[in-house]
Design an enzyme around this catalytic site. Structure first.
Site, PDB file in Angstrom:
ATOM      1  N   ASN A   9       0.808  -1.219   0.000  1.00 15.76           N
ATOM      2  CA  ASN A   9       0.000   0.000   0.000  1.00 15.76           C
ATOM      3  C   ASN A   9       0.837   1.263   0.000  1.00 15.76           C
ATOM      4  O   ASN A   9       0.420   2.292  -0.540  1.00 15.76           O
ATOM      5  CB  ASN A   9      -0.926   0.008   1.222  1.00 15.76           C
ATOM      6  CG  ASN A   9      -2.039  -1.011   1.119  1.00 15.76           C
ATOM      7  OD1 ASN A   9      -2.865  -0.932   0.232  1.00 15.76           O
ATOM      8  ND2 ASN A   9      -2.037  -1.990   2.007  1.00 15.76           N
ATOM      9  N   THR A  10       2.029   1.199   0.597  1.00 17.63           N
ATOM     10  CA  THR A  10       2.889   2.371   0.688  1.00 17.63           C
ATOM     11  C   THR A  10       4.070   2.296  -0.260  1.00 17.63           C
ATOM     12  O   THR A  10       4.433   3.285  -0.902  1.00 17.63           O
ATOM     13  CB  THR A  10       3.408   2.550   2.130  1.00 17.63           C
ATOM     14  OG1 THR A  10       2.297   2.622   3.025  1.00 17.63           O
ATOM     15  CG2 THR A  10       4.236   3.819   2.267  1.00 17.63           C
ATOM     16  N   GLY A  30      -4.003 -11.778   2.771  1.00 19.72           N
ATOM     17  CA  GLY A  30      -3.201 -10.992   1.850  1.00 19.72           C
ATOM     18  C   GLY A  30      -2.047 -11.804   1.284  1.00 19.72           C
ATOM     19  O   GLY A  30      -1.429 -12.609   1.994  1.00 19.72           O
ATOM     20  N   ALA A  31      -1.744 -11.577   0.006  1.00 22.05           N
ATOM     21  CA  ALA A  31      -0.672 -12.323  -0.657  1.00 22.05           C
ATOM     22  C   ALA A  31       0.653 -12.147   0.059  1.00 22.05           C
ATOM     23  O   ALA A  31       1.439 -13.089   0.188  1.00 22.05           O
ATOM     24  CB  ALA A  31      -0.559 -11.875  -2.113  1.00 22.05           C
ATOM     25  N   ASP A  32       0.910 -10.934   0.557  1.00 26.41           N
ATOM     26  CA  ASP A  32       2.186 -10.679   1.235  1.00 26.41           C
ATOM     27  C   ASP A  32       2.330 -11.523   2.497  1.00 26.41           C
ATOM     28  O   ASP A  32       3.434 -11.967   2.843  1.00 26.41           O
ATOM     29  CB  ASP A  32       2.341  -9.194   1.564  1.00 26.41           C
ATOM     30  CG  ASP A  32       1.170  -8.651   2.398  1.00 26.41           C
ATOM     31  OD1 ASP A  32       0.054  -9.223   2.336  1.00 26.41           O
ATOM     32  OD2 ASP A  32       1.369  -7.639   3.098  1.00 26.41           O
ATOM     33  N   THR A  75       2.455  -0.835   6.241  1.00 22.04           N
ATOM     34  CA  THR A  75       1.385   0.155   6.389  1.00 22.04           C
ATOM     35  C   THR A  75       0.484  -0.251   7.557  1.00 22.04           C
ATOM     36  O   THR A  75       0.048   0.583   8.349  1.00 22.04           O
ATOM     37  CB  THR A  75       0.563   0.249   5.093  1.00 22.04           C
ATOM     38  OG1 THR A  75       1.458   0.493   3.998  1.00 22.04           O
ATOM     39  CG2 THR A  75      -0.453   1.364   5.178  1.00 22.04           C
ATOM     40  N   THR A  95       7.362  17.868  23.798  1.00 20.96           N
ATOM     41  CA  THR A  95       6.279  17.281  22.999  1.00 20.96           C
ATOM     42  C   THR A  95       6.806  16.230  22.029  1.00 20.96           C
ATOM     43  O   THR A  95       6.229  15.141  21.896  1.00 20.96           O
ATOM     44  CB  THR A  95       5.534  18.380  22.216  1.00 20.96           C
ATOM     45  OG1 THR A  95       4.998  19.321  23.148  1.00 20.96           O
ATOM     46  CG2 THR A  95       4.399  17.788  21.390  1.00 20.96           C
TER      47      THR A  95
END
Length: 257
Positions: free
Chosen positions: A9-10, A107-109, A132, A184
């Protein structure tokens, strides 16, 4: 040589194998709008810069979690390499016995990772993929894929924290020097890093309880872009395998030839 392509996806990761040796790999940003020719021009340039002849690629295998790009890369393989690629999916021999409610949902991965882990480490084995999404894939002592977990990925969590608040910045992920942040930025980094570390080890503990296996026989493998920063601190992650998915694609290619 064979060309292994993992479409995520990324990122899209490509690796070239000479027999069982990975000789080079590339990482591209996943872009749904790029055409076959645009992807091809980038890939050809990368191969050329690494002194890999296009004609030397004798086989191609692809796994994808982005359905729209399967057509793009299928066309690329036929047009530029004059080959029909193996697409990991139903009907392809993987060597992984899938024992879940609906095997077509996996998923294939994740199946590719399982194939590589079984080949390299045997069973039982757990694969934690920091992509992702952060996924946990579980293979029992009989080398059966029995399921896993899907959690929000680290970068997704950082982005959600930034976009969902008025004043919190988007930060780089890394291991802080201390758990308690003093500003922060370090507070966010600590919350993400140690929060995920606790989640990883906590989930693995529960998986081990369900498997009821000898922990001395169990291997826990980390892969994916951010996996390396957690291996040192985790109680359960044994080793970081950055190219596990590419290795799995090679294993499956060999099973289908």
């Amino acid at each position: 040589m064979i060309l292994a392509i993992d479409i995520g996806n990324t990122n899209i990761v490509l690796g070239v194998f000479n027999q069982d040796k990975l000789i080079t790999s590339f990482r591209l940003a996943t872009d749904h709008l790029k055409t076959t020719d645009e992807y091809a021009s980038i890939i050809m340039l990368l191969l050329e810069r690494n002194k890999i002849e296009q004609s030397g690629i004798k086989g191609i295998i692809i796994s994808s979690v982005v359905p729209s790009l399967i057509y793009t890369f299928n066309k690329l393989c036929r047009k530029y390499f004059y080959q029909e690629p193996i697409i990991v999916g139903p009907g392809i021999k993987t060597g992984v016995k899938i024992h879940i409610d609906n095997p077509r949902e996996v998923g294939a991965d994740r199946i590719v990772n399982a194939a590589a882990a079984i080949k390299k480490y045997g069973a039982p084995v757990i694969v934690v993929d920091f992509g992702t999404a952060t996924t946990f894939d579980v293979i029992d002592k009989n080398s059966c894929y029995i399921g896993g977990l899907i959690c929000p990925g680290i970068k997704l969590s950082i982005k959600a924290l930034h976009t969902g608040t008025a004043k919190l910045p988007e930060v780089e992920i890394g291991k802080p020097k201390r758990v308690v942040g003093t500003n922060t930025i370090t507070s966010i980094q600590s919350g993400i890093y140690y929060g995920y570390l606790s989640m990883i080890d906590g989930i693995i503990e529960k998986i081990i309880d369900e498997l009821s296996c000898d922990t001395k026989l169990l291997k826990v493998i980390a892969t994916g872009g951010l996996g390396s920063i957690f291996v040192e601190e985790s109680k359960y992650l044994d080793i970081y395998e950055p190219n596990l998915t590419l290795e799995g694609l090679r294993v499956i290619y060999e099973k289908n030839n």
